[in-house]
Structures are given as C-alpha cells and as structure tokens.
Design a protein around this motif. Structure first.
Motif, PDB file in Angstrom:
ATOM      1  N   CYS A  72       0.838  -1.200   0.000  1.00 26.30           N
ATOM      2  CA  CYS A  72       0.000   0.000   0.000  1.00 26.30           C
ATOM      3  C   CYS A  72       0.878   1.257   0.000  1.00 26.30           C
ATOM      4  O   CYS A  72       1.814   1.364   0.788  1.00 26.30           O
ATOM      5  CB  CYS A  72      -0.907  -0.021   1.226  1.00 26.30           C
ATOM      6  SG  CYS A  72      -1.928   1.452   1.388  1.00 26.30           S
TER       7      CYS A  72
ATOM      8  N   CYS B 195      -0.188   3.181   3.654  1.00 26.16           N
ATOM      9  CA  CYS B 195       0.176   2.654   4.984  1.00 26.16           C
ATOM     10  C   CYS B 195       1.346   1.670   4.910  1.00 26.16           C
ATOM     11  O   CYS B 195       1.807   1.180   5.948  1.00 26.16           O
ATOM     12  CB  CYS B 195      -1.028   1.997   5.660  1.00 26.16           C
ATOM     13  SG  CYS B 195      -1.500   0.408   4.960  1.00 26.16           S
TER      14      CYS B 195
ATOM     15  N   CYS C  90      -6.468  -1.318  -0.418  1.00 26.49           N
ATOM     16  CA  CYS C  90      -5.866  -1.829   0.811  1.00 26.49           C
ATOM     17  C   CYS C  90      -6.956  -2.282   1.793  1.00 26.49           C
ATOM     18  O   CYS C  90      -7.880  -1.521   2.084  1.00 26.49           O
ATOM     19  CB  CYS C  90      -5.017  -0.729   1.442  1.00 26.49           C
ATOM     20  SG  CYS C  90      -4.286  -1.207   3.023  1.00 26.49           S
TER      21      CYS C  90
ATOM     22  N   CYS D 201      -6.538   0.293   5.044  1.00 24.04           N
ATOM     23  CA  CYS D 201      -6.779   1.746   5.013  1.00 24.04           C
ATOM     24  C   CYS D 201      -7.581   2.180   3.789  1.00 24.04           C
ATOM     25  O   CYS D 201      -7.878   3.369   3.639  1.00 24.04           O
ATOM     26  CB  CYS D 201      -5.460   2.506   5.085  1.00 24.04           C
ATOM     27  SG  CYS D 201      -4.552   2.583   3.534  1.00 24.04           S
TER      28      CYS D 201
HETATM   29 ZN   LIG Z   1      -3.052   0.792   3.354  1.00 25.05          ZN
END
Ligand SMILES: [Zn+2]
Length: 172
Positions: free
Chosen positions: A38, A41, A52, A55
């Motif tokens: 990602c 994050c 993701c 997040c």
């Molecule tokens: Zn993420």
C-alpha cells in the motif's frame, strides 16, 4: 490480455479486466513472488486486490517478497474432487504464515498464502514427502509452470531449515 490455461484437467482463466491478478501471475510466471504494498500505509497484502484492506487506499506498488514461511495449518486430501488429482492423493493444501510482515498488523491478520505441497520442481508432492509436513514445518515457495504467462505458487520443504517436529493430525 486474458489468460486461459489448463492445470491437471482444470480450466484456469484470468480475465483481461482482472489487472491485479494478471500482474500477480505475470511475476509468478517469471518464478518471482511479488505482492502489492500500500502506498499510504505501506502494508503488504494478499491476495491481490484493488484497495488496501486496512486503510482502503487504491494506490499500491508491486514489491518482491521473500517466499518463505511456516505452515500455519493444512488439509490432507484423500478424495480428489477433480479426476486429474486422483493419482496425486493424498496431497496437501497448506496455509503458510509468511516471514514477511509476520504478526502485522495483528497476529490474526498477518499474511497467509495458500498453496499445495510440491517437490522443488513444482510437481505435487509424493506420499513420503506429504507425511513429513505438518503445522510448524518450514517451507519455501516454488512454482508450477502451467502455460506461457502462468505459473502457480506452491510450497516445498525449506532444506535450509533445521528439522523440527511438526504437528500432524492423528492418523487413522
Ligand atoms: Zn493501506
């Protein structure tokens, strides 16, 4: 580009619209294990997805991941559901805890990659190899070539690991 192939009598198709899986298996065809990391994050995820799971960011990059881990759980198949698998019974389906990102973001959500137990050249493992493997066995990733542009990630014994005492279901 749609991929259409046949593995042990089973049709395998990846739609040309499934860009994440096309990219994932393009790396596998080169016998390289890559996953999406990602961009927001930095967590690596599996299986390939459009966003993701932690997040929800849609932005990711493909990164090489070490194909090593420990068997978290397994199923030993004695009754093949596909005719072409009959000659390979019993065979193992392994769920493997990757060393990469182990225990992150939580022990329950760490990355676990499913594959069959195979020989180092990617053929389904023979019975004497099947009997050596259980929960706790150290494994490394190998690839079964299926067709041009398609290989399946599988698991084989990690010869470099010290021999442990894996837990196996009680045998009949
Ligand atoms: Zn993420």
């Amino acid at each position: 580009m749609t991929i259409t192939a046949n593995y042990l009598g089973m049709p395998l198709d990846i739609s040309g619209l499934d860009t994440e899986n096309l990219e994932y298996f393009r790396h596998c065809a080169a016998h390289a294990f890559h996953l999406q990391a990602c961009s927001a994050c930095n967590l690596i995820r599996y299986p390939p997805t459009t966003a993701c799971p932690w997040c929800a960011s849609p932005d990711a990059r493909w990164v090489p991941v070490d194909g090593r881990g420990t068997v978290h759980s397994y199923t030993e198949v004695h009754h093949a559901i596909q005719p072409a698998f009959k000659n390979h019974t019993p065979y193992l389906i392994l769920m493997v805890d990757l060393d990469t990102q182990k225990g992150v973001p939580s022990p329950e959500e760490a990355i676990r990659v499913v594959g069959n137990l195979a020989t180092p050249d990617g053929v389904l493992a023979p019975p004497d190899m099947v009997r050596k493997v259980g929960i706790g066995t150290r494994v490394r990733m190998v690839f079964s070539d299926v067709a041009p542009g398609l290989a399946l990630p599988q698991w084989t014994l990690d010869e470099a690991a010290p021999p442990g005492t894996p837990w196996r279901y009680p045998q009949e």
